[in-house]
Design a protein around this motif. Structure first.
Motif, short mmCIF file in Angstrom:
data_model
loop_
_atom_site.label_atom_id
_atom_site.label_comp_id
_atom_site.label_asym_id
_atom_site.label_seq_id
_atom_site.Cartn_x
_atom_site.Cartn_y
_atom_site.Cartn_z
N ALA A 270 -6.59 9.00 -10.57
CA ALA A 270 -7.05 9.04 -11.96
C ALA A 270 -6.31 10.09 -12.76
CB ALA A 270 -8.56 9.30 -12.00
N ASP A 271 -5.83 11.12 -12.10
CA ASP A 271 -5.07 12.19 -12.77
C ASP A 271 -3.56 12.00 -12.63
OD1 ASP A 271 -7.42 13.55 -13.54
OD2 ASP A 271 -7.57 14.44 -11.53
N ALA A 272 -3.16 10.88 -12.03
CA ALA A 272 -1.72 10.60 -11.83
C ALA A 272 -1.48 9.13 -12.14
CB ALA A 272 -1.31 10.94 -10.40
N PRO A 273 -1.43 8.76 -13.41
CA PRO A 273 -1.34 7.34 -13.79
C PRO A 273 -0.18 6.59 -13.15
CG PRO A 273 -1.75 8.72 -15.72
CD PRO A 273 -1.47 9.65 -14.58
N ASP A 274 0.94 7.28 -12.92
CA ASP A 274 2.09 6.61 -12.32
C ASP A 274 1.82 6.16 -10.89
OD1 ASP A 274 3.50 7.00 -14.64
OD2 ASP A 274 4.61 8.74 -13.91
N ALA A 275 0.80 6.75 -10.28
CA ALA A 275 0.50 6.44 -8.89
C ALA A 275 -0.38 5.20 -8.74
CB ALA A 275 -0.20 7.63 -8.22
N VAL A 276 -1.02 4.76 -9.80
CA VAL A 276 -2.00 3.68 -9.70
C VAL A 276 -1.41 2.39 -9.14
CG1 VAL A 276 -3.53 2.17 -11.06
CG2 VAL A 276 -3.51 4.65 -11.47
N PRO A 277 -0.20 1.97 -9.51
CA PRO A 277 0.35 0.74 -8.90
C PRO A 277 0.44 0.81 -7.38
CG PRO A 277 1.61 1.32 -10.85
CD PRO A 277 0.68 2.47 -10.59
N GLY A 278 0.70 1.99 -6.84
CA GLY A 278 0.75 2.13 -5.39
C GLY A 278 -0.61 1.92 -4.75
N VAL A 279 -1.67 2.38 -5.40
CA VAL A 279 -3.02 2.19 -4.87
C VAL A 279 -3.39 0.71 -4.95
CG1 VAL A 279 -5.43 2.87 -5.07
CG2 VAL A 279 -3.63 4.52 -5.61
N ALA A 280 -3.10 0.08 -6.08
CA ALA A 280 -3.40 -1.35 -6.21
C ALA A 280 -2.63 -2.16 -5.18
CB ALA A 280 -3.06 -1.82 -7.63
N SER A 281 -1.37 -1.83 -4.98
CA SER A 281 -0.55 -2.55 -3.99
C SER A 281 -1.13 -2.39 -2.59
CB SER A 281 0.89 -2.03 -4.05
OG SER A 281 1.70 -2.67 -3.11
N ALA A 282 -1.64 -1.22 -2.28
CA ALA A 282 -2.24 -1.00 -0.97
C ALA A 282 -3.46 -1.90 -0.76
CB ALA A 282 -2.63 0.47 -0.81
N LEU A 283 -4.26 -2.07 -1.82
CA LEU A 283 -5.41 -2.96 -1.72
C LEU A 283 -4.98 -4.40 -1.50
CD1 LEU A 283 -7.64 -1.44 -4.54
CD2 LEU A 283 -8.05 -1.31 -2.07
N GLY A 284 -3.82 -4.77 -2.07
CA GLY A 284 -3.30 -6.10 -1.82
C GLY A 284 -2.68 -6.26 -0.45
N TRP A 285 -2.30 -5.14 0.17
CA TRP A 285 -1.63 -5.17 1.48
C TRP A 285 -2.62 -5.27 2.63
CZ3 TRP A 285 3.45 -5.23 3.05
CH2 TRP A 285 3.71 -4.87 4.38
N VAL A 286 -3.73 -4.52 2.55
CA VAL A 286 -4.63 -4.42 3.70
C VAL A 286 -5.33 -5.76 3.94
CG1 VAL A 286 -5.00 -1.95 3.35
CG2 VAL A 286 -6.58 -3.60 2.32
N ALA A 287 -5.79 -5.94 5.16
CA ALA A 287 -6.50 -7.17 5.52
C ALA A 287 -7.84 -7.25 4.79
CB ALA A 287 -6.72 -7.20 7.03
N PRO A 288 -8.29 -8.46 4.46
CA PRO A 288 -9.52 -8.62 3.68
C PRO A 288 -10.75 -7.95 4.28
CG PRO A 288 -8.33 -10.70 3.78
CD PRO A 288 -7.63 -9.75 4.71
N GLU A 289 -10.81 -7.87 5.61
CA GLU A 289 -12.02 -7.30 6.22
C GLU A 289 -12.23 -5.84 5.84
OE1 GLU A 289 -8.96 -7.68 9.71
OE2 GLU A 289 -9.62 -8.87 7.98
N TYR A 290 -11.18 -5.15 5.43
CA TYR A 290 -11.33 -3.76 5.02
C TYR A 290 -11.85 -3.63 3.59
CZ TYR A 290 -8.66 -2.61 9.21
OH TYR A 290 -8.24 -2.48 10.51
N LEU A 291 -11.92 -4.74 2.89
CA LEU A 291 -12.30 -4.70 1.47
C LEU A 291 -13.71 -5.21 1.22
CD1 LEU A 291 -8.97 -6.01 -0.11
CD2 LEU A 291 -9.68 -3.64 0.29
#
Length: 417
Positions: free
Chosen positions: A98-119
């Motif tokens: 939240a304090d590093a806007p440039d980092a947000v795409p990396g977090v979103a990409s990680a959510l797209g990467w992990v297996a559904p059971e972790y979500l």
């Protein structure tokens, strides 16, 4: 292995994971990555993530140490590990993002990467949260996995802050939510450019061929970060006569020659082929003209031996001159240099197969079967176009996720992987 050596190895896993994530971001829209090459890249990235995972606390500490750099590539490995962890470290990582806007795409990409059971449970909690970043990440996770979040998406289209509305508008198109078409269309007249673009983009995928097309064309005719994306979808969506009118209108915008060449490939009309061959005589335009030629005709430059070495004296990208401030690699670097005479000969032999005023995509009519074949075998940039064509053929269908992990794409296509 002593502790110091172990840490060094794990740090290399973290560094390589960050580097490969950046490389992957370029590969998603690259003109030369085949599905197997994209899968190899994802396997390499997965191996380094697994190295961090197997290292346990040391892996987490090495991944977390990079967060201070506040880059998207620095957050991706840590976000994958955090999303898979049963404790609260993912929530803490989101607070840092939240304090590093440039980092947000990396977090979103990680959510797209992990297996559904972790979500399971985690994504619903984020979507229902009051914090805009968590809402945005929750919707992004649903869209990246092509899982419909249900009625909440409609509520966020109108009642959320702009950053969440933008992601919700995009998700509506990616998920084929035709029940939200009226809400999406209404946002296509928003005064804010990002809201207007994503509303128009999704409305076209959901079936609008009038107001949303006009909004996309307006974006395509003005320099900006969404210009090329708007141009591609508009040209793929409209009939050949309307596509030609848009290409003519492009002549007055900056970088018109390049945009019109790429646009000709998107439009897919054989009437542009002779003109594209003429553009191949100009070194600065030759390779992109060759790609557009292939987009229409399906010609195989390698098989037909229509490639030549670069022209003498042509400088491509950064030079050794210390006063040259250019450090960017040219986006045409991976494209072949065309042998103009051989290309012209190929066209003379095959011109009878093509009709002006009709759309061709890689040498064939745009059909579901052909687009699925391109998704299985085409280069990555061609696969992006194929996914758009499929969605346009079937408004309300889910947009094929050409940026998803390769093994997930293979399962969607019914392939082993």
């Amino acid at each position: 292995m002593d502790t110091g050596s172990l840490v060094h190895v794990v740090e290399e896993h973290a560094d390589e994971a960050s580097f490969l994530w950046l490389q992957r971001g370029s590969a998603v829209h690259a003109p030369h990555y085949t599905p197997s090459q994209f899968a190899d890249l994802d396997e390499r990235l997965a191996a380094h993530i697994d190295g961090l995972r197997v290292a346990g606390d040391v892996g987490w500490q090495c991944a977390a140490a990079a967060l201070d750099n506040e880059g998207a590539e620095d957050f991706f490995p840590a976000a994958v590990l955090a999303a898979e962890a049963p404790d609260g470290r993912f929530d803490a990582l989101v607070e840092r993002a939240a304090d590093a806007p440039d980092a947000v795409p990396g977090v979103a990409s990680a959510l797209g990467w992990v297996a559904p059971e972790y979500l399971r449970g985690r994504v619903k909690a984020m979507v229902d949260d009051a914090a805009p970043l968590r809402q945005k990440l929750g919707i992004a996770a649903c869209a990246l996995h092509r899982k419909d979040p249900g009625p909440v998406l409609g509520r966020l289209l109108d009642g959320a802050v702009d950053s969440v509305r933008i992601r919700a508008l995009r998700a509506a198109g990616e998920l084929g939510r035709t029940d939200l078409a009226a809400q999406v269309q209404a946002a296509a007249v928003e005064p804010k450019p990002e809201l207007r673009f994503w509303a128009a983009w999704s409305a076209v995928l959901l079936g609008d061929r009038f107001q949303a097309i006009e909004a996309l064309e307006a974006v395509a005719l003005k320099p900006g970060p969404r210009q090329l994306r708007a141009l591609q979808l508009a040209l793929q969506a409209v009939e050949p006569a309307a596509a030609h009118a848009l290409l003519v209108a492009l002549s007055s915008v900056p970088d018109a020659a390049r945009l019109r060449i790429m646009g000709a490939g998107f439009a897919g009309d054989a009437r542009y082929v002779p003109w594209l061959i003429e553009q191949m005589a100009q070194p600065a335009l030759a390779r992109i003209a060759a790609e557009a030629f292939v987009s229409i005709t399906g010609a195989d430059f390698n098989l037909e031996q229509m490639e030549v070495p670069p022209p003498d004296g042509f400088e491509d990208g950064p030079t050794e001159d210390p006063d040259d401030e250019s450090v960017e690699l040219p986006e045409d670097l991976a494209l072949p240099w065309p042998d103009v005479q051989k290309v012209r000969g190929w066209w003379d032999r095959h011109v009878a197969r093509f009709s002006n005023g009709t759309r061709c995509f890689l040498g064939q009519p745009v059909t579901e079967a052909h687009c699925l074949a391109v998704l299985r075998e085409g280069f990555q940039r061609q696969r992006v176009a194929a996914a758009l064509h499929l969605a346009l053929l079937r408004p309300g269908s889910v947009l094929f996720p050409t940026s998803a992990p390769a093994w997930r794409q293979q399962r969607r296509l019914g392939e082993p992987g």
